[in-house]
Design an enzyme around this catalytic site. Structure first.
Site, PDB file in Angstrom:
ATOM      1  CB  CYS A  79      -0.988  -0.033   1.265  1.00  0.00           C
ATOM      2  SG  CYS A  79      -2.413   0.925   0.919  1.00  0.00           S
ATOM      3  CG  HIS A 173      -2.777  -2.980   4.428  1.00  0.00           C
ATOM      4  ND1 HIS A 173      -2.151  -2.478   5.285  1.00  0.00           N
ATOM      5  CD2 HIS A 173      -3.413  -2.003   3.666  1.00  0.00           C
ATOM      6  CE1 HIS A 173      -2.019  -1.083   5.118  1.00  0.00           C
ATOM      7  NE2 HIS A 173      -3.019  -1.026   4.175  1.00  0.00           N
ATOM      8  CD  GLU A 175      -0.263  -5.204   6.762  1.00  0.00           C
ATOM      9  OE1 GLU A 175      -0.021  -5.611   5.532  1.00  0.00           O
ATOM     10  OE2 GLU A 175      -0.592  -4.048   6.899  1.00  0.00           O
TER      11      GLU A 175
HETATM   12  N1  GLN Z   1      -3.658   6.355   1.126  1.00  0.00           N
HETATM   13  C1  GLN Z   1      -2.366   5.896   1.582  1.00  0.00           C
HETATM   14  C2  GLN Z   1      -1.167   6.859   0.894  1.00  0.00           C
HETATM   15  O1  GLN Z   1      -1.252   7.520   0.203  1.00  0.00           O
HETATM   16  C3  GLN Z   1      -2.204   4.664   1.561  1.00  0.00           C
HETATM   17  C4  GLN Z   1      -2.999   3.868   2.389  1.00  0.00           C
HETATM   18  C5  GLN Z   1      -2.610   2.548   3.155  1.00  0.00           C
HETATM   19  O2  GLN Z   1      -1.268   2.348   3.115  1.00  0.00           O
HETATM   20  N2  GLN Z   1      -3.283   1.842   3.703  1.00  0.00           N
HETATM   21  O3  GLN Z   1      -0.103   6.747   1.473  1.00  0.00           O
END
Ligand code: GLN
Length: 189
Positions: A79, A173, A175
């Site tokens: 992410c 994610h 994890e």
């Molecule tokens: N929206 C977040 C960002 O731009 C990422 C979201 C996440 O890691 N769950 O960093």
């Protein structure tokens, strides 16, 4: 890989460390340049990529980590961590930096805008044992994939898991589900 760093400046590092330990690896929380000394790979967790970028600079960690990544240290970005590894952030903050070791362009917060977060079972190429339960939280969309990048999984035609040499990246994610197969895949390389 045995000693694996987990970037622990901000975001969801704890569950990653637990997953690594459950697989017999030795997780190392990375907060300072010294913490990079004897790790063999690193996980960049989810969280907020703008904040992580700022904290990496403040900790004097951005350049030394960039050097290790350019030298080919394996990395798994999830992410926000995937955003940090990318080549280009399409709607980042002006001062937001990325390492450029994964040749993709990403757009932040673009997945599942209407619900913010969702879970989907995603089919992953070459992962034994069926689909992977993927949790998406304000997830980035990969809008361009370079020729060197292998897409391992897509949702609605959009890549959500990809790899370029020693770099693995997920828009979701891994994890947060109890499925350790992607951490295992990363450790095996
Ligand atoms: N929206 C977040 C960002 O731009 C990422 C979201 C996440 O890691 N769950 O960093």
């Amino acid at each position: 890989m045995h000693k694996v760093g987990v970037l622990a400046l901000q975001g969801a590092s704890k569950r990653h460390a637990e997953a690594l330990a459950a697989l017999g690896a030795c997780p190392v929380e990375v907060r300072t340049p010294e913490d990079l000394a004897d790790i063999e790979g690193i996980i960049l967790p989810g969280g907020e990529s703008t904040t992580m970028s700022k904290l990496l600079d403040l900790a004097g960690l951005f350049e030394p980590l960039a050097d290790r990544l350019r030298e080919g240290m394996p990395a798994f970005g999830t992410c926000a961590g995937m955003i940090l590894l990318s080549a280009r952030i399409l709607d980042g903050r002006a001062d937001q930096r990325c390492f450029g070791v994964l040749d993709v362009d990403v757009r932040r917060n673009a997945f599942g805008r209407q619900v913010d977060s969702f879970e989907a079972e995603v089919a992953v190429d070459r992962l034994p044992g069926g689909g992977f339960p993927a949790v998406f939280i304000r997830a980035p969309v990969i809008e361009r994939v370079g020729e060197e990048v292998e897409v391992l999984s897509s949702v609605d035609g959009l890549p959500v898991l990809c790899r370029q040499g020693p770099v693995l990246a997920a828009a979701f994610h891994p994890e947060l589900s109890d499925d350790l197969r992607l951490h295992q895949l990363f450790l095996e390389d």
